[in-house]
Design an enzyme around this catalytic site. Structure first.
Site, mmCIF file in Angstrom:
data_model
loop_
_atom_site.group_PDB
_atom_site.id
_atom_site.type_symbol
_atom_site.label_atom_id
_atom_site.label_comp_id
_atom_site.label_asym_id
_atom_site.label_seq_id
_atom_site.Cartn_x
_atom_site.Cartn_y
_atom_site.Cartn_z
ATOM 1 N N ARG A 46 0.803 -1.226 0.000
ATOM 2 C CA ARG A 46 0.000 0.000 0.000
ATOM 3 C C ARG A 46 0.836 1.276 0.000
ATOM 4 O O ARG A 46 0.319 2.362 -0.164
ATOM 5 C CB ARG A 46 -0.949 -0.016 1.196
ATOM 6 N N ASP A 88 -3.893 -1.813 -3.053
ATOM 7 C CA ASP A 88 -4.577 -2.233 -1.836
ATOM 8 C C ASP A 88 -5.344 -3.507 -2.192
ATOM 9 O O ASP A 88 -6.248 -3.473 -3.036
ATOM 10 C CB ASP A 88 -5.525 -1.118 -1.382
ATOM 11 N N LYS A 142 2.986 -20.218 5.818
ATOM 12 C CA LYS A 142 2.266 -20.827 6.927
ATOM 13 C C LYS A 142 2.124 -19.826 8.075
ATOM 14 O O LYS A 142 2.879 -18.862 8.083
ATOM 15 C CB LYS A 142 2.978 -22.093 7.391
ATOM 16 N N HIS A 172 9.508 -23.382 5.335
ATOM 17 C CA HIS A 172 10.929 -23.207 4.978
ATOM 18 C C HIS A 172 11.811 -24.342 5.510
ATOM 19 O O HIS A 172 12.899 -24.573 5.009
ATOM 20 C CB HIS A 172 11.445 -21.819 5.362
ATOM 21 N N LYS A 176 15.477 -26.792 3.929
ATOM 22 C CA LYS A 176 16.795 -26.948 4.575
ATOM 23 C C LYS A 176 17.440 -28.219 4.032
ATOM 24 O O LYS A 176 16.811 -29.279 4.011
ATOM 25 C CB LYS A 176 16.643 -27.057 6.094
ATOM 26 N N GLU A 210 15.193 -22.331 20.218
ATOM 27 C CA GLU A 210 15.702 -21.005 19.808
ATOM 28 C C GLU A 210 16.024 -20.215 21.065
ATOM 29 O O GLU A 210 15.325 -20.358 22.071
ATOM 30 C CB GLU A 210 14.637 -20.255 19.019
ATOM 31 N N ASP A 229 2.747 -21.924 15.377
ATOM 32 C CA ASP A 229 3.869 -21.315 14.663
ATOM 33 C C ASP A 229 4.910 -22.374 14.283
ATOM 34 O O ASP A 229 5.546 -22.272 13.238
ATOM 35 C CB ASP A 229 4.520 -20.258 15.572
ATOM 36 N N HIS A 234 6.377 -27.011 10.893
ATOM 37 C CA HIS A 234 7.756 -27.521 10.841
ATOM 38 C C HIS A 234 7.919 -28.891 11.531
ATOM 39 O O HIS A 234 8.493 -29.815 10.966
ATOM 40 C CB HIS A 234 8.732 -26.551 11.508
ATOM 41 N N LYS A 339 20.337 -21.815 20.238
ATOM 42 C CA LYS A 339 19.671 -22.158 18.982
ATOM 43 C C LYS A 339 20.166 -23.539 18.576
ATOM 44 O O LYS A 339 21.378 -23.760 18.428
ATOM 45 C CB LYS A 339 20.056 -21.122 17.930
HETATM 46 C C1 BG6 Z 1 9.403 -19.506 11.597
HETATM 47 C C2 BG6 Z 1 8.670 -19.102 12.824
HETATM 48 O O1 BG6 Z 1 8.584 -20.261 10.763
HETATM 49 O O2 BG6 Z 1 10.540 -20.288 11.956
HETATM 50 C C3 BG6 Z 1 9.589 -18.349 13.776
HETATM 51 O O3 BG6 Z 1 7.572 -18.272 12.467
HETATM 52 C C4 BG6 Z 1 10.842 -19.138 14.062
HETATM 53 O O4 BG6 Z 1 8.927 -18.063 14.999
HETATM 54 C C5 BG6 Z 1 11.484 -19.605 12.770
HETATM 55 O O5 BG6 Z 1 11.735 -18.289 14.764
HETATM 56 C C6 BG6 Z 1 12.620 -20.559 13.026
HETATM 57 O O6 BG6 Z 1 13.246 -20.875 11.823
HETATM 58 P P1 BG6 Z 1 14.774 -21.261 11.763
HETATM 59 O O7 BG6 Z 1 15.023 -21.614 10.353
HETATM 60 O O8 BG6 Z 1 15.547 -20.042 12.209
HETATM 61 O O9 BG6 Z 1 14.952 -22.405 12.712
#
Ligand code: BG6
Length: 482
Positions: A46, A88, A142, A172, A176, A210, A229, A234, A339
């Site tokens: 927008r 928009d 997602k 995503h 990987k 994380e 999430d 995942h 992480k």
């Molecule tokens: C995302 C989530 O899909 O994946 C995030 O919305 C999360 O909350 C992230 O931090 C983690 O991805 P990665 O690749 O950093 O492990």
């Protein structure tokens, strides 16, 4: 290889996902000479941005998120691909502006980098100006909806305008390399292939930890929570890839069919099992790497009483011949000590009678490190050398790391990989509608029980491995988190 010429349309070009992930991934594809010379990138939003302003913003985000210096020569080419369309999505008529910017003969990849409640509006707009034809693909982020009901509604509406073969539901984690490798590792190595079932495996642990918090995404995260999430997508995707039967072929239909079968076989957790099999929590104040961090409640701007979970642990079971009796322990959380994403396959003890009394802690373990320090470690038993026939056994490791065996830069970024698959038009690494719906069914069953029992959530100190109950889930079964 020559990849096809496309128009990349990014809805939500101003947003975090686009700036942080999509633009850097497209730049890297350009650097690797994968983008066709005529390919264009059209940001949609927008904002009243001129071409120049858009390029400036893209350059800024590249500087911030690319993790390498921008190469002048590449930027020159990349910049020429960029344009911005002020639109928009609520106003269908507006899509004419987009149509004018597109070259209808090319492949059009429409990336929806915005919340799923706008997906239908965009599809309607694209349809109105015939931008939903065979050459057009849509990429959906997602989570799609926030329950089976809402997800079905969205999927049904989208299905009016686009065929399943045009819909690329992105997760995503599927991009990987360490996850893609699971298929090859499991089925190409005879020593693992043979024991990859309830005869060989005692249990499996999947951890996605994380140390970050919600990173300014309060609104999104507070409405979503860790279960929707991370687990709905995942974690269940990883689980289905680890456990699916051998696909007939390495193609999208065969692979996705096998994953769907697993998701359909997940046992539903009963109300009276919820405390035994699940644990949820929210982070409180604490320290990560010796630095003080705020509690979730303080990070959330407008909802200091929010009960949203930032940690989930679940024992999942699969009801089929291959996996009956093997528990799968899943855990994921924010503000944990570090992480780290990994899969641990714990094999059963040897059946050799001479070693029938070996302790459980001596089981062979296969640890697949997804991130960081990608690699695979096999733990095995060896006799300690000695002269006196004491026969002391010791657990040892065989380690393989990506960094020692491959050049770091050869591991593609997941978004790079998935965008390339969109250009090629291969859906193997994307989620089928049935996978999304089956996952929601299993998740909804648990979240409904949680909702009835508000006391179920515990607070855990930031920088620790989550609520105390998450340990009990596994310790009750005589096992430990690894
Ligand atoms: C995302 C989530 O899909 O994946 C995030 O919305 C999360 O909350 C992230 O931090 C983690 O991805 P990665 O690749 O950093 O492990």
């Amino acid at each position: 290889m020559n990849y096809e010429n496309c128009d990349f349309v990014i809805f939500g070009a101003k947003g975090d996902l686009s700036q942080r992930k999509l633009i850097p991934a497209l730049y890297k594809l350009d650097k690797k000479k994968i983008l066709h010379k005529e390919t264009k990138i059209i940001g949609v939003g927008r904002a009243e941005w001129s071409q120049e302003k858009f390029s400036k913003i893209i350059k800024q985000s590249l500087k911030k998120f690319l993790k390498e210096n921008i190469k002048k020569t590449i930027w020159k080419i990349f910049k020429k691909r960029l344009s911005f369309c002020n639109l928009d999505v609520n106003d269908t008529k507006n899509f004419l502006k987009l149509k004018k910017k597109l070259n209808n003969n090319k492949i059009i990849i429409n990336y929806f980098a915005i919340p799923s409640d706008s997906y239908t509006k965009i599809c309607r707009g694209l349809f109105k100006f015939s931008l939903n034809l065979k050459n057009s693909r849509i990429v959906l982020e997602k989570p799609i909806g926030n329950s089976l009901k809402t997800s079905r509604k969205i999927n049904k509406k989208i299905g009016k305008y686009f065929k399943e073969s045009q819909i690329f539901r992105i997760d995503h984690y599927l991009g990987k390399d360490t996850i893609i490798n699971l298929l090859y590792f499991r089925f190409a190595n005879s020593i693992f292939y043979k024991y990859w079932n309830n005869k060989g495996i005692d249990h499996v642990q999947i951890t996605i930890a994380e140390n970050i918090g919600i990173e300014g995404r309060s609104k999104y995260f507070d409405n979503t929570g860790q279960m929707k999430d991370m687990v709905q997508n995942h974690m269940l995707q990883i689980l289905s890839i680890i456990t699916m039967n051998e696909p007939k072929k390495i193609d999208s239909n065969s692979i996705r069919q096998e994953k769907i079968k697993i998701l359909k076989s997940l046992k539903y957790i009963k109300e009276n099992e919820i405390n035994k099999k699940t644990s949820i929590g929210q982070y409180s104040n604490g320290k990560i790497n010796n630095i003080k961090v705020k509690s979730y409640k303080k990070e959330i701007v407008d909802k200091p009483n929010s009960n949203t979970e930032t940690f989930v642990a679940i024992r999942a079971d699969i009801n089929n011949k291959t996996w009956n009796g093997v528990p799968f322990y899943l855990r994921t959380g924010k503000r944990l000590p570090k992480k780290c994403s990994k899969i641990v396959i714990v094999f059963k003890n040897t059946t050799a009678k001479i070693f029938k009394n070996l302790s459980k802690s001596m089981n062979n373990k296969l640890i697949i490190y997804l991130e960081p320090n990608e690699g695979i470690c096999l733990k095995f038993i060896n006799k300690v050398p000695d002269l006196n026939k004491k026969c002391i056994l010791k657990k040892l490791k065989m380690n393989f790391t990506y960094s020692e065996n491959f050049e770091k830069k050869t591991i593609p970024d997941p978004y790079e990989k998935l965008l390339l698959e969109c250009i090629i038009g291969d859906q193997s690494l994307f989620v089928h509608i049935d996978e999304v719906e089956q996952s929601w069914k299993w998740i909804d069953n648990i979240t409904k029980i949680w909702k009835k029992n508000s006391k179920i959530s515990e607070l855990y100190e930031s920088g620790t491995w989550g609520p105390s109950k998450s340990k009990k889930i596994i310790e009750r079964d005589g096992r430990k988190w690894i």
